[in-house]
Design a protein around this motif. Structure first.
Motif, PDB file in Angstrom:
ATOM      1  N   THR A 193       0.826  -1.207   0.000  1.00 23.00           N
ATOM      2  CA  THR A 193       0.000   0.000   0.000  1.00 23.00           C
ATOM      3  C   THR A 193       0.857   1.253   0.000  1.00 23.00           C
ATOM      4  O   THR A 193       0.645   2.162  -0.810  1.00 23.00           O
ATOM      5  N   SER A 234      -0.391  -1.047 -12.164  1.00 23.47           N
ATOM      6  CA  SER A 234      -1.087  -2.153 -11.504  1.00 23.47           C
ATOM      7  C   SER A 234      -0.146  -3.177 -10.878  1.00 23.47           C
ATOM      8  O   SER A 234      -0.619  -4.157 -10.301  1.00 23.47           O
ATOM      9  N   LEU A 272      -0.711  -4.989  -7.246  1.00 23.72           N
ATOM     10  CA  LEU A 272      -2.089  -4.885  -6.767  1.00 23.72           C
ATOM     11  C   LEU A 272      -2.750  -6.251  -6.626  1.00 23.72           C
ATOM     12  O   LEU A 272      -3.584  -6.453  -5.740  1.00 23.72           O
ATOM     13  N   THR A 273      -2.361  -7.194  -7.464  1.00 25.78           N
ATOM     14  CA  THR A 273      -2.909  -8.548  -7.352  1.00 25.78           C
ATOM     15  C   THR A 273      -2.525  -9.159  -6.013  1.00 25.78           C
ATOM     16  O   THR A 273      -3.350  -9.811  -5.365  1.00 25.78           O
ATOM     17  N   SER A 285      -4.746  -7.796  -3.351  1.00 19.90           N
ATOM     18  CA  SER A 285      -6.074  -8.404  -3.458  1.00 19.90           C
ATOM     19  C   SER A 285      -6.076  -9.831  -2.911  1.00 19.90           C
ATOM     20  O   SER A 285      -7.019 -10.235  -2.218  1.00 19.90           O
ATOM     21  N   GLY A 288      -6.093  -9.697   0.875  1.00 21.57           N
ATOM     22  CA  GLY A 288      -7.413  -9.330   1.376  1.00 21.57           C
ATOM     23  C   GLY A 288      -8.432 -10.442   1.242  1.00 21.57           C
ATOM     24  O   GLY A 288      -9.300 -10.613   2.103  1.00 21.57           O
ATOM     25  N   ALA A 289      -8.327 -11.200   0.173  1.00 11.91           N
ATOM     26  CA  ALA A 289      -9.300 -12.270  -0.057  1.00 11.91           C
ATOM     27  C   ALA A 289      -9.025 -13.507   0.786  1.00 11.91           C
ATOM     28  O   ALA A 289      -9.958 -14.233   1.138  1.00 11.91           O
ATOM     29  N   SER A 329      -7.056  -4.351   3.927  1.00 17.02           N
ATOM     30  CA  SER A 329      -6.382  -4.733   2.682  1.00 17.02           C
ATOM     31  C   SER A 329      -7.282  -4.494   1.478  1.00 17.02           C
ATOM     32  O   SER A 329      -6.845  -3.945   0.460  1.00 17.02           O
ATOM     33  N   ILE A 330      -8.532  -4.894   1.581  1.00 14.09           N
ATOM     34  CA  ILE A 330      -9.475  -4.695   0.481  1.00 14.09           C
ATOM     35  C   ILE A 330      -9.785  -3.216   0.298  1.00 14.09           C
ATOM     36  O   ILE A 330      -9.918  -2.724  -0.833  1.00 14.09           O
ATOM     37  N   TYR A 336      -6.802  -1.797  -1.447  1.00 13.98           N
ATOM     38  CA  TYR A 336      -6.812  -2.269  -2.829  1.00 13.98           C
ATOM     39  C   TYR A 336      -7.800  -1.462  -3.668  1.00 13.98           C
ATOM     40  O   TYR A 336      -7.462  -0.990  -4.752  1.00 13.98           O
ATOM     41  N   ASN A 337      -9.014  -1.287  -3.165  1.00 11.30           N
ATOM     42  CA  ASN A 337     -10.023  -0.531  -3.915  1.00 11.30           C
ATOM     43  C   ASN A 337      -9.604   0.917  -4.119  1.00 11.30           C
ATOM     44  O   ASN A 337      -9.814   1.486  -5.199  1.00 11.30           O
ATOM     45  N   VAL A 396      -6.850   0.910  -6.817  1.00  9.63           N
ATOM     46  CA  VAL A 396      -7.416   0.650  -8.148  1.00  9.63           C
ATOM     47  C   VAL A 396      -8.104   1.909  -8.671  1.00  9.63           C
ATOM     48  O   VAL A 396      -7.990   2.241  -9.859  1.00  9.63           O
TER      49      VAL A 396
END
Length: 147
Positions: free
Chosen positions: A27, A53, A56-57, A60, A63-64, A117-118, A121-122, A125
């Motif tokens: 981040t 980008s 960024l994966t 994500s 976060g997931a 984290s999410i 990420y958002n 993005v």
């Protein structure tokens, strides 16, 4: 089973701590990169998008999957609680509730890593989308001037 009982918390919270550290690192790295990127110097839109980008994966994925790591810790903690109860041959509701409550802390930690984290990420993005739009607007402006 004793090994699992002794090291479960260290393993789960160690993994979640590492995931949280990596998420925070990505981040900050992306935030400072976006502030300093000279998007006007990129010759092609796709080169810019690849640079923007990057990583960024990974953010994500953290976060997931952080809630699943926490959930795994909870399930294993519950297994240990039931195993200990089965070995003791007594049904002490206080011991059951204490074991379950302690097991749930892993899920809480996983969720505590996943939510920011999410969110990060958002936000990142969205910043990528804004920079890409600025780049396309600049390219369209150059084409209008050359026509």
């Amino acid at each position: 089973m004793e090994f699992l009982k002794a090291y479960l918390d260290y393993a789960v919270f160690g993994i979640l701590g590492l995931m949280g550290f990596i998420a925070l690192w990505i981040t900050f790295e992306r935030f400072f990169y976006y502030r300093s990127v000279k998007w006007q110097e990129f010759s092609h839109h796709e080169h810019l998008n690849i640079a923007l980008s990057r990583n960024l994966t990974s953010l994500s994925i953290i976060g997931a999957n952080a809630p699943y790591v926490g959930l795994l810790g909870t399930v294993l903690g519950i297994l240990i609680t039931f195993y200990d109860l089965g070995q003791g041959h007594d049904l002490d509701t206080g011991a059951i509730m204490l074991g379950l409550a302690l097991a749930l802390k892993a899920t809480a930690a996983g969720i505590a890593i996943a939510i920011p984290s999410i969110m990060f990420y958002n936000g990142l993005v969205r910043k990528v989308d804004v920079i890409n739009a600025q780049y396309r607007a600049m390219q369209d402006g150059k084409r209008d001037l050359s026509a």
